[in-house]
Design a protein around this motif. Structure first.
Motif, short mmCIF file in Angstrom:
data_model
loop_
_atom_site.label_atom_id
_atom_site.label_comp_id
_atom_site.label_asym_id
_atom_site.label_seq_id
_atom_site.Cartn_x
_atom_site.Cartn_y
_atom_site.Cartn_z
N ASP A 24 0.75 -1.21 -0.02
CA ASP A 24 -0.06 0.14 -0.05
C ASP A 24 0.86 1.32 -0.08
N ILE A 25 0.22 2.14 -0.91
CA ILE A 25 0.99 3.62 -0.71
C ILE A 25 0.28 4.25 0.38
N ILE A 26 0.84 4.84 1.27
CA ILE A 26 0.36 5.87 2.32
C ILE A 26 0.91 7.03 2.51
N VAL A 27 0.55 8.02 3.35
CA VAL A 27 0.90 9.12 3.60
C VAL A 27 2.01 8.74 4.74
N LEU A 28 3.33 9.41 4.58
CA LEU A 28 4.63 9.12 5.23
C LEU A 28 4.54 9.90 6.48
N ALA A 29 4.98 9.37 7.47
CA ALA A 29 5.47 10.05 8.89
C ALA A 29 6.33 11.41 8.53
N GLY A 30 6.37 12.26 9.11
CA GLY A 30 7.25 13.22 9.11
C GLY A 30 6.86 14.33 7.98
N GLY A 31 5.88 14.12 7.35
CA GLY A 31 5.40 15.10 6.01
C GLY A 31 5.96 14.78 5.06
N TYR A 32 6.60 13.74 4.87
CA TYR A 32 7.44 13.25 3.61
C TYR A 32 6.72 12.88 2.53
N GLY A 33 5.55 13.10 2.23
CA GLY A 33 4.74 12.73 1.21
C GLY A 33 4.05 11.29 1.10
N TYR A 34 4.31 10.57 -0.09
CA TYR A 34 3.59 9.21 0.09
C TYR A 34 4.50 8.20 -0.20
N GLY A 35 4.54 7.07 0.32
CA GLY A 35 5.45 5.84 0.12
C GLY A 35 4.90 4.61 0.66
N ARG A 36 5.73 3.52 1.04
CA ARG A 36 5.28 2.50 1.60
C ARG A 36 5.23 2.39 3.10
N SER A 41 7.66 3.38 8.49
CA SER A 41 8.28 2.97 9.97
C SER A 41 9.55 3.31 9.99
N TRP A 42 10.15 3.17 9.14
CA TRP A 42 11.74 3.71 9.14
C TRP A 42 11.98 5.25 9.43
N ILE A 43 10.88 6.15 9.08
CA ILE A 43 11.06 7.39 9.26
C ILE A 43 10.62 7.65 10.70
N LEU A 44 9.65 7.10 11.05
CA LEU A 44 9.35 7.00 12.56
C LEU A 44 10.30 6.60 13.51
N GLN A 45 11.20 5.60 13.05
CA GLN A 45 12.36 5.07 13.95
C GLN A 45 13.40 6.24 13.89
N GLU A 46 13.86 6.86 12.77
CA GLU A 46 14.79 7.71 12.70
C GLU A 46 14.13 9.05 13.64
N MET A 47 13.05 9.42 13.46
CA MET A 47 12.45 10.60 14.30
C MET A 47 12.59 10.41 15.77
N GLN A 48 12.32 9.16 16.07
CA GLN A 48 12.54 8.82 17.56
C GLN A 48 13.96 8.54 18.08
N GLN A 49 14.98 8.41 17.29
CA GLN A 49 15.96 8.40 17.52
C GLN A 49 16.70 9.87 17.88
N ASP A 50 16.22 10.63 16.78
CA ASP A 50 16.34 12.06 16.96
C ASP A 50 15.79 12.66 18.33
N LYS A 51 14.64 12.51 18.80
CA LYS A 51 14.04 12.68 19.80
C LYS A 51 14.82 12.38 21.11
N VAL A 52 15.31 11.28 21.29
CA VAL A 52 16.28 10.71 22.01
C VAL A 52 17.50 11.44 22.26
N SER A 53 18.20 11.85 20.96
CA SER A 53 19.33 12.64 21.18
C SER A 53 18.97 14.11 21.34
N ARG A 54 17.86 14.36 21.52
CA ARG A 54 17.20 15.76 21.47
C ARG A 54 17.81 17.02 20.34
N HIS A 55 17.81 16.25 18.88
CA HIS A 55 18.01 16.75 17.73
C HIS A 55 16.83 16.45 16.95
#
Length: 115
Positions: A24-36, A41-55
């Protein structure tokens, strides 16, 4: 295939399974448009790592975040958590401008696909 958006350099490249038309093509986390879903899920994982590092990092296509911020604390769209109302408005406008997505579309995809 849907072209991948530009991500922050520190994230590296998404997994190969996140690219392409399969699934399925869905709206991506982070406002990155459309994709799988895998890409979201990968974007959300990277965003979570950013939050943990406070960046917290936003899509490079959006440019610099506004310097002047309101002193409120509101929910941010696209899985970013909470922050300034100024940041919220900026994210909404830039996501629509660059990728044609809205917070409402992301929330609907999130509810259906459990991203």
């Amino acid at each position: 295939m849907i072209p991948l958006p530009e991500f922050p350099d520190s994230w590296g490249a998404p997994p190969e399974s996140a690219d392409g038309w399969g699934g399925d093509i869905i709206v991506l986390a982070g406002g990155y448009g459309y994709g799988r879903k895998e890409l979201s899920s990968w974007i959300l994982q990277e965003m979570q790592q950013d939050k943990v590092s406070r960046h917290v990092q936003y899509p490079p296509a959006f440019g610099e975040q506004p310097r002047m911020m309101t002193r409120d604390y509101v929910p941010l769209p696209f899985g970013y958590g909470h922050g300034s109302g100024t940041t919220r408005t900026w994210l909404v406008l830039k996501a629509k401008q660059f990728y044609g997505v809205s917070p409402e579309q992301y929330e609907a995809a999130e509810a259906v696909h459990e991203i």
